[in-house]
Design a protein around this motif. Structure first.
Motif, PDB file in Angstrom:
ATOM      1  N   SER A 112       0.846  -1.266   0.050  1.00  0.00           N
ATOM      2  CA  SER A 112      -0.059  -0.050   0.114  1.00  0.00           C
ATOM      3  C   SER A 112       0.764   1.329   0.022  1.00  0.00           C
ATOM      4  O   SER A 112       2.051   1.206   0.409  1.00  0.00           O
ATOM      5  CB  SER A 112      -1.115  -0.029   1.405  1.00  0.00           C
ATOM      6  N   GLY A 113       0.346   2.484  -0.372  1.00  0.00           N
ATOM      7  CA  GLY A 113       0.816   3.648  -0.374  1.00  0.00           C
ATOM      8  C   GLY A 113       1.252   4.106   1.063  1.00  0.00           C
ATOM      9  O   GLY A 113       2.332   4.638   1.183  1.00  0.00           O
ATOM     10  N   SER A 114       0.417   3.674   2.122  1.00  0.00           N
ATOM     11  CA  SER A 114       0.941   4.071   3.306  1.00  0.00           C
ATOM     12  C   SER A 114       2.041   3.271   3.943  1.00  0.00           C
ATOM     13  O   SER A 114       3.011   3.941   4.469  1.00  0.00           O
ATOM     14  CB  SER A 114      -0.272   3.499   4.369  1.00  0.00           C
ATOM     15  N   GLU A 115       2.281   2.138   3.405  1.00  0.00           N
ATOM     16  CA  GLU A 115       3.452   1.479   3.940  1.00  0.00           C
ATOM     17  C   GLU A 115       4.785   2.155   3.166  1.00  0.00           C
ATOM     18  O   GLU A 115       5.749   2.328   3.791  1.00  0.00           O
ATOM     19  CB  GLU A 115       3.544  -0.119   3.534  1.00  0.00           C
ATOM     20  N   PHE A 236       8.947  12.743  -2.814  1.00  0.00           N
ATOM     21  CA  PHE A 236       7.878  12.855  -3.582  1.00  0.00           C
ATOM     22  C   PHE A 236       7.047  11.796  -3.296  1.00  0.00           C
ATOM     23  O   PHE A 236       7.526  10.533  -3.540  1.00  0.00           O
ATOM     24  CB  PHE A 236       8.363  12.902  -5.089  1.00  0.00           C
ATOM     25  N   ASP A 237       5.738  12.111  -2.876  1.00  0.00           N
ATOM     26  CA  ASP A 237       4.555  11.116  -2.826  1.00  0.00           C
ATOM     27  C   ASP A 237       3.690  10.884  -3.984  1.00  0.00           C
ATOM     28  O   ASP A 237       3.061  11.834  -4.441  1.00  0.00           O
ATOM     29  CB  ASP A 237       4.007  11.226  -1.517  1.00  0.00           C
ATOM     30  N   GLU A 238       4.262   9.930  -5.026  1.00  0.00           N
ATOM     31  CA  GLU A 238       3.545  10.253  -6.434  1.00  0.00           C
ATOM     32  C   GLU A 238       2.646   8.885  -6.587  1.00  0.00           C
ATOM     33  O   GLU A 238       2.517   8.473  -7.403  1.00  0.00           O
ATOM     34  CB  GLU A 238       4.674   9.909  -7.431  1.00  0.00           C
ATOM     35  N   GLY A 264       2.015   3.826  -5.766  1.00  0.00           N
ATOM     36  CA  GLY A 264       1.079   2.772  -5.503  1.00  0.00           C
ATOM     37  C   GLY A 264      -0.034   3.058  -6.420  1.00  0.00           C
ATOM     38  O   GLY A 264       0.266   3.093  -7.659  1.00  0.00           O
ATOM     39  N   LYS A 265      -1.166   2.950  -6.122  1.00  0.00           N
ATOM     40  CA  LYS A 265      -2.394   3.020  -6.517  1.00  0.00           C
ATOM     41  C   LYS A 265      -2.560   2.521  -8.011  1.00  0.00           C
ATOM     42  O   LYS A 265      -2.596   1.253  -8.147  1.00  0.00           O
ATOM     43  CB  LYS A 265      -2.799   4.617  -6.459  1.00  0.00           C
ATOM     44  N   SER A 266      -2.460   3.435  -9.013  1.00  0.00           N
ATOM     45  CA  SER A 266      -2.781   2.913 -10.394  1.00  0.00           C
ATOM     46  C   SER A 266      -1.490   1.997 -10.816  1.00  0.00           C
ATOM     47  O   SER A 266      -1.601   1.481 -11.862  1.00  0.00           O
ATOM     48  CB  SER A 266      -2.873   4.080 -11.366  1.00  0.00           C
TER      49      SER A 266
HETATM   50  N1  PLP Z   1      -0.045   8.819  -0.515  1.00  0.00           N
HETATM   51  C1  PLP Z   1      -1.112   9.461  -1.318  1.00  0.00           C
HETATM   52  C2  PLP Z   1      -0.806  10.804  -2.068  1.00  0.00           C
HETATM   53  C3  PLP Z   1      -2.365   9.150  -1.370  1.00  0.00           C
HETATM   54  O1  PLP Z   1      -3.087   9.571  -2.016  1.00  0.00           O
HETATM   55  C4  PLP Z   1      -2.844   7.780  -0.488  1.00  0.00           C
HETATM   56  C5  PLP Z   1      -3.759   7.236  -0.614  1.00  0.00           C
HETATM   57  O2  PLP Z   1      -4.954   7.732  -0.736  1.00  0.00           O
HETATM   58  C6  PLP Z   1      -1.629   7.266   0.174  1.00  0.00           C
HETATM   59  C7  PLP Z   1      -0.248   7.978   0.105  1.00  0.00           C
HETATM   60  C8  PLP Z   1      -1.930   6.057   0.951  1.00  0.00           C
HETATM   61  O3  PLP Z   1      -2.008   4.888   0.039  1.00  0.00           O
HETATM   62  P1  PLP Z   1      -3.008   3.630   0.625  1.00  0.00           P
HETATM   63  O4  PLP Z   1      -4.149   4.042   0.662  1.00  0.00           O
HETATM   64  O5  PLP Z   1      -2.420   2.659  -0.477  1.00  0.00           O
HETATM   65  O6  PLP Z   1      -2.152   3.112   1.933  1.00  0.00           O
END
Ligand code: PLP
Length: 433
Positions: A112-115, A236-238, A264-266
């Motif tokens: 996940s993006g959070s990790e 950068f959080d992309e 992450g995401k897409s």
């Molecule tokens: N960083 C950004 C810019 C996000 O928009 C998100 C989630 O919306 C995250 C991190 C966290 O990603 P995840 O929901 O996959 O943990």
């Protein structure tokens, strides 16, 4: 809610707190979904919607894109999860990331993006030996303690202490300092107040978690210079901008290379794949004293989805020309409708992303968004949903055009947005009516 949605709502509420598995998924009706294809989703009562929500932006090529699903189907009968060593597709995925993302020499995979952002914070602290993090009011980086603060904050908590949850560790929350996007002086002031204490500055290069604040080149360049001068890392959080705006993310477009990049995401077109990439000398810390762990990291099914998605994006530059063209049409069309109806609102966005702020512009930083009329957005969102168009439920968030949306979809959306805004004027719901 219609009958099938209502029945599932009652069943879910009995066993899932709030009836949803992520806090912002609950939007009332429609509530439960049973199918998705291309640019459309279908709810449990059989109503079909045009989807700009796109799973908060995780779906980039369209729902159930054959090019991804076929790769996933092949992977299902392949190696499975071994939990030792590495599989060839994990190497292929990391090679693709290094090829596409300018700042990426090596990557780690997360679910996940959070990790991914949690790893960025840990690595930055390890590399610099410093405790503090700078983030910007309005940016979201996930749900962990170090970053879960100050996203869509009300005026009385913006820039102050605005944690997103109970139960966060005070020390972690307070180790994250808040600055204003597009305002270098606000970052300079934090460096002056905390000399040699800031490990990293983290940002969404376009803060899509509040729609789309467009960065000035001077701001991004200034952050690059400031962080280097002060011995901090630029992260950068992309997670949203990555792969969506260009194969190499927004850093490819703006030409500024961060030290670390979270994505992450897409990346997996809806399958759970994310990661952190960066310079070899920084990432090498995972070979010595920084912990990377995770049973499902680099899961073969998600890796297959990510390799298929990234390969498609690399080999089909027309994807970007098309989504950017549709995005430009959508934004210009919305602007024309707002001008025609004299609606006090502003259209923003980038590439295939668009959003409507219910405030007159210009909007440069979060401070300008404190004037946004959330109630007007709530009514707009509800009426668009009832007309069959799914958008993000929170005022200030963005909407996504995927590879499956068409010109006819944009035309229909613009016609409906015009009808909805007209009805809001008729009902006296907008200032000046
Ligand atoms: N960083 C950004 C810019 C996000 O928009 C998100 C989630 O919306 C995250 C991190 C966290 O990603 P995840 O929901 O996959 O943990």
């Amino acid at each position: 809610m219609k009958p099938a949605g209502r029945a599932l709502h009652d069943a879910a509420r009995a066993v899932i707190p709030g009836g949803v598995n992520s806090a912002t998924r609950y939007v009332g009706a429609p509530y439960a979904f049973t199918a998705a294809e291309g640019a459309h989703v279908t709810d449990a009562d059989g109503t079909r919607y045009l989807d700009y929500h796109a799973a908060f932006g995780a779906v980039l090529l369209g729902h159930n894109a054959p090019v991804v699903n076929e790769a996933v189907a092949r992977a299902l009968n392949g190696v499975g999860l071994i939990g030792m060593g590495v599989t060839p597709p994990e190497i292929e995925m990391a090679e693709l990331v290094a090829e596409l993302i300018p700042s990426a020499e090596m990557m780690i995979a997360t679910m996940s993006g959070s990790e991914a952002t949690a790893q960025a914070v840990r690595l930055a602290r390890a590399v610099t030996g410093r405790p503090l993090l700078v983030k910007f009011q309005g940016c979201y980086h996930g749900w962990h303690d170090s970053v879960a603060r100050n996203v869509i904050s009300p005026a009385d908590r913006a820039y102050g202490r605005d944690p997103l949850s109970a139960g966060l560790l005070d020390e972690a929350v307070d180790s994250t300092l808040i600055a204003e996007f597009n305002d270098l002086d606000s970052v300079r002031a934090l460096y002056e107040r905390h000399p040699e204490r800031i490990a990293a500055v983290i940002l969404e290069p376009i803060p899509h978690n509040v729609g789309a604040l467009l960065p000035t080149q001077e701001f991004l360049q200034g952050l690059r210079t400031l962080t280097s001068e002060h011995g901090s890392l630029l992260v950068f959080d992309e997670v949203i901008t990555g792969f969506r705006h260009a194969p190499g993310g927004y850093q490819q477009i703006c030409g500024i290379t961060p030290d670390l990049t979270a994505f992450g995401k897409s990346m997996g077109n809806g399958f759970p794949m994310a990661g952190l990439a960066g310079r070899r000398d920084l990432m090498a810390r995972y070979e010595s004293d920084v912990l990377l762990a995770g049973t499902f990291n680099g899961h073969p099914v998600a890796v297959a989805a990510a390799v298929a998605t990234m390969t498609y994006l690399r080999d089909n530059p027309d994807f970007y020309r098309r989504t950017h063209r549709l995005g430009t049409r959508m934004r210009a069309g919305l602007e024309a409708v707002l001008a025609e109806l004299s609606t006090p609102a502003t259209v923003t966005g980038f590439g295939g992303v668009f959003a409507v702020y219910f405030t007159s512009g210009p909007v440069r930083g979060y401070r300008d968004l404190l004037r946004n009329d959330d109630e007007a957005y709530r009514v707009f969102h509800r009426r668009m949903t009832d007309a069959g168009f799914l958008m993000l439920p929170m005022s200030l968030k963005r909407n996504h055009i995927s590879g499956a949306h068409t010109d006819a979809d944009i035309d229909l959306t613009l016609e409906t947005a015009r009808d909805v805004l007209k009805s809001m004027h008729t009902d006296g719901l907008l200032p000046g009516d």
